[in-house]
Design a protein around this motif. Structure first.
Motif, PDB file in Angstrom:
ATOM      1  N   ASN A  34       6.076  -6.439 -11.317  1.00 43.05           N
ATOM      2  CA  ASN A  34       4.839  -6.653 -10.856  1.00 43.05           C
ATOM      3  C   ASN A  34       4.718  -6.363  -9.325  1.00 43.05           C
ATOM      4  O   ASN A  34       3.844  -6.509  -8.825  1.00 43.05           O
ATOM      5  CB  ASN A  34       4.376  -8.321 -10.923  1.00 43.05           C
ATOM      6  N   ALA A  35       5.669  -5.697  -8.678  1.00 43.87           N
ATOM      7  CA  ALA A  35       5.573  -5.140  -7.276  1.00 43.87           C
ATOM      8  C   ALA A  35       4.676  -3.910  -7.124  1.00 43.87           C
ATOM      9  O   ALA A  35       4.251  -3.561  -6.131  1.00 43.87           O
ATOM     10  CB  ALA A  35       6.998  -4.956  -6.667  1.00 43.87           C
ATOM     11  N   GLY A  36       4.430  -3.085  -8.211  1.00 39.95           N
ATOM     12  CA  GLY A  36       3.913  -1.935  -8.087  1.00 39.95           C
ATOM     13  C   GLY A  36       4.656  -0.815  -8.005  1.00 39.95           C
ATOM     14  O   GLY A  36       5.654  -1.055  -7.529  1.00 39.95           O
ATOM     15  N   ALA A 249       4.825 -14.013  -6.729  1.00 38.74           N
ATOM     16  CA  ALA A 249       4.695 -13.537  -5.554  1.00 38.74           C
ATOM     17  C   ALA A 249       4.621 -12.185  -5.261  1.00 38.74           C
ATOM     18  O   ALA A 249       3.701 -11.538  -4.227  1.00 38.74           O
ATOM     19  CB  ALA A 249       5.770 -13.937  -4.803  1.00 38.74           C
ATOM     20  N   CYS A 250       5.339 -11.178  -5.887  1.00 42.64           N
ATOM     21  CA  CYS A 250       5.318  -9.874  -5.825  1.00 42.64           C
ATOM     22  C   CYS A 250       3.823  -9.346  -6.367  1.00 42.64           C
ATOM     23  O   CYS A 250       3.305  -8.467  -5.718  1.00 42.64           O
ATOM     24  CB  CYS A 250       6.330  -9.227  -7.054  1.00 42.64           C
ATOM     25  N   ARG A 255      -1.339  -7.177  -4.958  1.00 35.33           N
ATOM     26  CA  ARG A 255      -2.791  -7.048  -5.228  1.00 35.33           C
ATOM     27  C   ARG A 255      -3.485  -7.010  -3.989  1.00 35.33           C
ATOM     28  O   ARG A 255      -4.684  -6.450  -3.679  1.00 35.33           O
ATOM     29  CB  ARG A 255      -3.144  -8.354  -6.194  1.00 35.33           C
ATOM     30  N   ALA A 256      -2.839  -7.955  -2.905  1.00 36.59           N
ATOM     31  CA  ALA A 256      -3.600  -8.003  -1.738  1.00 36.59           C
ATOM     32  C   ALA A 256      -3.496  -6.566  -1.127  1.00 36.59           C
ATOM     33  O   ALA A 256      -4.572  -6.008  -0.257  1.00 36.59           O
ATOM     34  CB  ALA A 256      -2.925  -8.985  -1.060  1.00 36.59           C
ATOM     35  N   ARG A 261      -7.201  -6.343   1.215  1.00 36.94           N
ATOM     36  CA  ARG A 261      -7.559  -7.662   1.847  1.00 36.94           C
ATOM     37  C   ARG A 261      -6.703  -8.036   3.145  1.00 36.94           C
ATOM     38  O   ARG A 261      -5.671  -7.276   3.269  1.00 36.94           O
ATOM     39  CB  ARG A 261      -7.497  -8.697   0.971  1.00 36.94           C
ATOM     40  N   GLY A 262      -6.958  -8.927   4.046  1.00 37.28           N
ATOM     41  CA  GLY A 262      -6.292  -9.513   5.030  1.00 37.28           C
ATOM     42  C   GLY A 262      -5.019 -10.169   4.795  1.00 37.28           C
ATOM     43  O   GLY A 262      -4.274 -10.318   5.678  1.00 37.28           O
ATOM     44  N   ARG A 263      -4.894 -10.465   3.695  1.00 36.06           N
ATOM     45  CA  ARG A 263      -3.727 -11.268   3.217  1.00 36.06           C
ATOM     46  C   ARG A 263      -2.341 -10.378   3.434  1.00 36.06           C
ATOM     47  O   ARG A 263      -1.310 -10.840   3.560  1.00 36.06           O
ATOM     48  CB  ARG A 263      -3.707 -12.039   2.007  1.00 36.06           C
TER      49      ARG A 263
END
Length: 265
Positions: A34-36, A249-250, A255-256, A261-263
């Motif tokens: 899930n980290a990409g 979490a990953c 995705r952020a 996005r600012g996250r």
């Protein structure tokens, strides 16, 4: 009963001279779930460099596996990334609005309560155990980290704070306050290097699958247990995450970043 991370099961290669070489081969085939792809590639380079250094220094494979499983290896890699960033800080760091007492990023309203490793959880517990029974951050806000002083909102375990705490950054303190109340204002979030840290940890978990567990723990629960007077073993048992939490979490960090996005900063 304490459930710590210890090599077990099929870790036969750990006792052989080629143990670390075998670990490197396992890591090369694993994937940081899930980290990409980009973060996964970086995680492979970072973890292989760590294992190669351990091999050069002749470290016993069982010792290396133990450090991988309890999160000490991910901590060392994450801190190296953090120190590298701080040595040549980008504009976003130089213009940070962060300061002692501005603790809105310490309101842990997420479902995971802040993801930490066993090594981080152990250090945090040790730093807070002497404060059992004292008022804590929840006297300021019900979801605040118990490591906070409720009056000054300063962290009482600052030197032992996990990497997630070191990764938060803001260029707008008002955005932090709004986001702590459930908002999505830009300007506050996590440094992008935090995804690298999570990806390394996820890659380690996949590398050691079938050999030993690689647990994560809730920062909020560890801190609450420590100031509540619980011993380390009990605190770890109480705060241990289901395995899906690290994957989530990953995914959320990846995705952020992809969405800009600012996250993720």
């Amino acid at each position: 009963m304490r459930t710590t991370s210890r090599p077990r099961g099929t870790a036969a290669s750990a006792g052989r001279a080629d143990g670390i070489a075998a670990l490197r081969a396992r890591a090369a085939k694993a994937r940081a779930r899930n980290a990409g792809r980009v973060a996964d590639d970086r995680a492979h380079r970072l973890l292989d460099a760590y294992l190669a250094a351990a091999e050069r220094h002749g470290r016993p494979a069982r010792e290396v596996i133990a450090d991988l499983a309890r999160g000490e290896a991910a901590w060392q890699i994450g801190m190296a990334l953090h120190d590298q960033t701080m040595a040549a800080p980008p504009d976003i760091l130089r213009n940070a609005a962060c300061g002692e007492g501005c603790a809105f990023c310490c309101i842990l309203s997420g479902g995971d309560g802040g993801t930490t490793t066993e090594a981080e959880a152990t250090r945090l517990h040790a730093a807070l155990a002497g404060r059992a029974g004292e008022p804590d951050g929840r006297n300021w806000h019900p979801e605040a980290c118990p490591a906070l002083d409720p009056d000054t909102r300063a962290c009482r375990a600052y030197d032992a704070r996990p990497i997630i705490c070191r990764s938060f950054l803001s260029t707008d303190a008002s955005a932090c306050e709004a986001n702590a109340q459930g908002g999505t204002e830009p300007g506050s979030g996590l440094l992008g290097s935090h995804l690298d840290y999570l990806a390394v940890l996820a890659l380690i978990r996949e590398t050691l699958k079938g050999m030993t567990r690689v647990p994560t723990y809730s920062l909020a629960q560890i801190a609450a247990s420590a100031v509540g007077g619980a011993d380390l073993a009990t605190s770890l048992d109480t705060a241990r995450h289901p395995s899906r939490v690290l994957d989530a979490a990953c995914r959320d960090m990846a995705r952020a970043g992809a969405a800009g996005r600012g996250r993720r900063l």
